[in-house]
Design an enzyme around this catalytic site. Structure first.
Site, PDB file in Angstrom:
ATOM      1  N   ASP A 110      18.297  48.020  24.244  1.00 16.27           N
ATOM      2  CA  ASP A 110      18.830  49.378  24.099  1.00 16.27           C
ATOM      3  C   ASP A 110      20.084  49.395  23.226  1.00 16.27           C
ATOM      4  OD1 ASP A 110      18.990  52.074  24.499  1.00 16.27           O
ATOM      5  OD2 ASP A 110      19.715  51.966  26.556  1.00 16.27           O
ATOM      6  N   ASN A 127      20.120  50.546  19.742  1.00 14.62           N
ATOM      7  CA  ASN A 127      19.926  50.492  18.279  1.00 14.62           C
ATOM      8  C   ASN A 127      20.485  51.739  17.603  1.00 14.62           C
ATOM      9  OD1 ASN A 127      18.488  48.201  18.814  1.00 14.62           O
ATOM     10  ND2 ASN A 127      16.468  49.041  18.342  1.00 14.62           N
ATOM     11  N   GLY A 128      20.189  52.898  18.209  1.00 14.27           N
ATOM     12  CA  GLY A 128      20.622  54.174  17.620  1.00 14.27           C
ATOM     13  C   GLY A 128      22.139  54.280  17.574  1.00 14.27           C
ATOM     14  N   ARG A 129      22.805  53.946  18.690  1.00 14.11           N
ATOM     15  CA  ARG A 129      24.273  54.044  18.748  1.00 14.11           C
ATOM     16  C   ARG A 129      24.932  53.051  17.798  1.00 14.11           C
ATOM     17  NH1 ARG A 129      24.409  53.504  24.945  1.00 14.11           N
ATOM     18  NH2 ARG A 129      22.202  53.146  24.522  1.00 14.11           N
ATOM     19  N   HIS A 146      17.127  50.083  14.255  1.00 11.46           N
ATOM     20  CA  HIS A 146      15.909  49.404  14.733  1.00 11.46           C
ATOM     21  C   HIS A 146      15.635  48.144  13.907  1.00 11.46           C
ATOM     22  CE1 HIS A 146      15.300  52.552  17.511  1.00 11.46           C
ATOM     23  NE2 HIS A 146      14.906  53.460  16.650  1.00 11.46           N
ATOM     24  N   ARG A 174      10.428  61.144  20.131  1.00 11.83           N
ATOM     25  CA  ARG A 174      11.385  61.025  19.026  1.00 11.83           C
ATOM     26  C   ARG A 174      10.783  61.602  17.744  1.00 11.83           C
ATOM     27  NH1 ARG A 174      14.900  55.637  20.099  1.00 11.83           N
ATOM     28  NH2 ARG A 174      15.121  55.985  22.325  1.00 11.83           N
ATOM     29  N   LEU A 194       6.103  29.425  24.520  1.00  9.11           N
ATOM     30  CA  LEU A 194       6.604  30.698  25.050  1.00  9.11           C
ATOM     31  C   LEU A 194       5.540  31.797  24.977  1.00  9.11           C
ATOM     32  CD1 LEU A 194       9.102  32.583  25.844  1.00  9.11           C
ATOM     33  CD2 LEU A 194       9.278  33.012  23.392  1.00  9.11           C
TER      34      LEU A 194
HETATM   35  C1  FPP Z   1      16.187  51.427  22.037  1.00 14.60           C
HETATM   36  O1  FPP Z   1      17.316  51.828  21.312  1.00 14.60           O
HETATM   37  C2  FPP Z   1      15.226  50.771  21.153  1.00 14.60           C
HETATM   38  C3  FPP Z   1      13.949  51.194  20.913  1.00 14.60           C
HETATM   39  C4  FPP Z   1      13.360  52.379  21.557  1.00 14.60           C
HETATM   40  C5  FPP Z   1      13.082  50.513  19.956  1.00 14.60           C
HETATM   41  C6  FPP Z   1      13.126  49.019  20.013  1.00 14.60           C
HETATM   42  C7  FPP Z   1      12.712  48.479  18.710  1.00 14.60           C
HETATM   43  C8  FPP Z   1      13.152  47.339  18.184  1.00 14.60           C
HETATM   44  C9  FPP Z   1      14.037  46.397  18.892  1.00 14.60           C
HETATM   45  C10 FPP Z   1      12.820  46.918  16.818  1.00 14.60           C
HETATM   46  C11 FPP Z   1      11.381  47.033  16.464  1.00 14.60           C
HETATM   47  C12 FPP Z   1      10.586  45.944  16.977  1.00 14.60           C
HETATM   48  C13 FPP Z   1       9.274  46.072  17.278  1.00 14.60           C
HETATM   49  C14 FPP Z   1       8.515  44.873  17.657  1.00 14.60           C
HETATM   50  C15 FPP Z   1       8.563  47.380  17.288  1.00 14.60           C
HETATM   51  P1  FPP Z   1      17.638  53.371  21.131  1.00 14.60           P
HETATM   52  O2  FPP Z   1      17.057  53.831  19.839  1.00 14.60           O
HETATM   53  O3  FPP Z   1      17.157  54.134  22.328  1.00 14.60           O
HETATM   54  O4  FPP Z   1      19.189  53.333  21.059  1.00 14.60           O
HETATM   55  P2  FPP Z   1      20.199  54.488  21.511  1.00 14.60           P
HETATM   56  O5  FPP Z   1      20.057  54.627  22.999  1.00 14.60           O
HETATM   57  O6  FPP Z   1      21.520  53.944  21.113  1.00 14.60           O
HETATM   58  O7  FPP Z   1      19.812  55.724  20.759  1.00 14.60           O
END
Ligand code: FPP
Length: 306
Positions: free
Chosen positions: A60, A62-64, A77, A111, A171
């Protein structure tokens, strides 16, 4: 000993070297001692760290992470994908048997089209750039979730990955895609109820007397109790028979400071330990992972006993 795929030597062929001893969890509480002599474990103090058999991660933040840098969410992402590659390498190096990563939930379809499309494009990019290394490192890739509904191009790439790594013995990397634990549970219940109903001819019962209906009711009740058990239910989940019955996660990590499960492995998490870190997923390093394992190593897991 089933660690033939990793870089660890099984204890049965232990040499008289100075290789450090690594404890790897195999059952709920038991540990095995393995010799470790590979460079890739140089960042791991084997005397003080216990290696969980199954680690699950809610990736969790990535967006922030992207927002803080004035970047588009997809850049977050992309950076998250790199962190996932590093976490997989570390898990493989350290002898973790199962790593389950929450990549796309059933709720993530809400989204924007651009973000959803971008995540699946990243998945394709991930497979194209990593498949060779995953295979070289003996990693077996699997997917949990209703993943046949993801975009076709990504689905084909994933199927290729699953097929290519099918016989690997290192793994087990489980990618949760279009995964939702409540949906998984309902799917399991439906499957088991179908098994009960198959044995009891209900339409025919309607034509009989009330007494016979009552007999049918008793029979259903009896078979429900026999067929629907904790064990049979576990085997109906994505992590069950379909994937060779993955053990429940020993440790669930969530990044970004949020402290909830968000519909991830609800049934399987019954006795999991939790680790929450404020680090945003793109900044989750091997060092942070190791730090969490150190904390986990000091925990006393009693599974309800004393
Ligand atoms: C959560 O962060 C992340 C996701 C919903 C997507 C996860 C994707 C990846 C790690 C990369 C892609 C990899 C594959 C294998 C598809 P968020 O976007 O909810 O972050 P936020 O809460 O800060 O907005």
């Amino acid at each position: 000993m089933e660690f033939s795929g990793n870089k660890f030597k099984p204890s049965s062929v232990r040499s008289v070297s100075d290789a450090p001893v690594l404890s790897v969890e195999r059952g709920d509480q038991s540990v095995d001692q393995l010799d470790v002599s590979d460079e890739s474990c140089a960042d791991f103090n084997h005397n003080e760290l216990r290696v969980p058999r199954h680690v699950a991660i809610i990736m969790d933040g990535n967006g922030r992470w992207a927002k803080k840098r004035g970047l588009p969410r997809l850049a977050g992402h992309n950076a998250g994908m790199k962190a996932m590659i590093e976490a997989t390498r570390a898990a493989s190096d350290w002898g973790i048997r199962y790593l389950t990563v929450y990549a796309f939930s059933t709720e993530n379809w809400k989204r924007s089209k651009e973000e959803v499309g971008g995540i699946f494009k990243l998945l394709i990019k991930y497979v194209e750039s990593e498949l060779r290394e995953l295979n070289r490192n003996n990693v077996k890739v699997n997917v949990i979730g209703d993943y046949e509904k993801i975009p076709k191009a990504a689905l084909l790439k994933l199927e290729e990955t699953i097929e290519t790594t099918r016989n690997n013995t290192g793994l087990n990397l489980n990618i949760a895609l279009n995964y939702g634990s409540r949906a998984e549970i309902i799917r399991g219940i439906r499957s088991l109820v179908q098994k009960v109903l198959k044995e009891v001819d209900i339409p025919e019962a309607h034509e009989h007397s009330l007494k016979n209906n009552h007999d049918v009711y008793l029979k259903i009740q009896e078979r429900l109790e026999e067929i629907i058990t904790e064990d049979s239910f576990s085997r109906e989940l994505y992590t069950g028979d379909e994937l060779g019955n993955i053990p429940d996660p020993d440790l669930i990590i969530r990044t970004s400071g949020e402290e909830r499960l968000s519909n991830f492995l609800l049934w399987q998490a019954a006795y999991s330990e939790f680790a929450f870190t404020p680090v945003m997923w793109p900044e989750f390093t091997r060092e942070e992972f190791r730090h969490i394992l150190k904390d986990y190593s000091g925990r006393d897991r009693r599974f309800g006993g004393r």
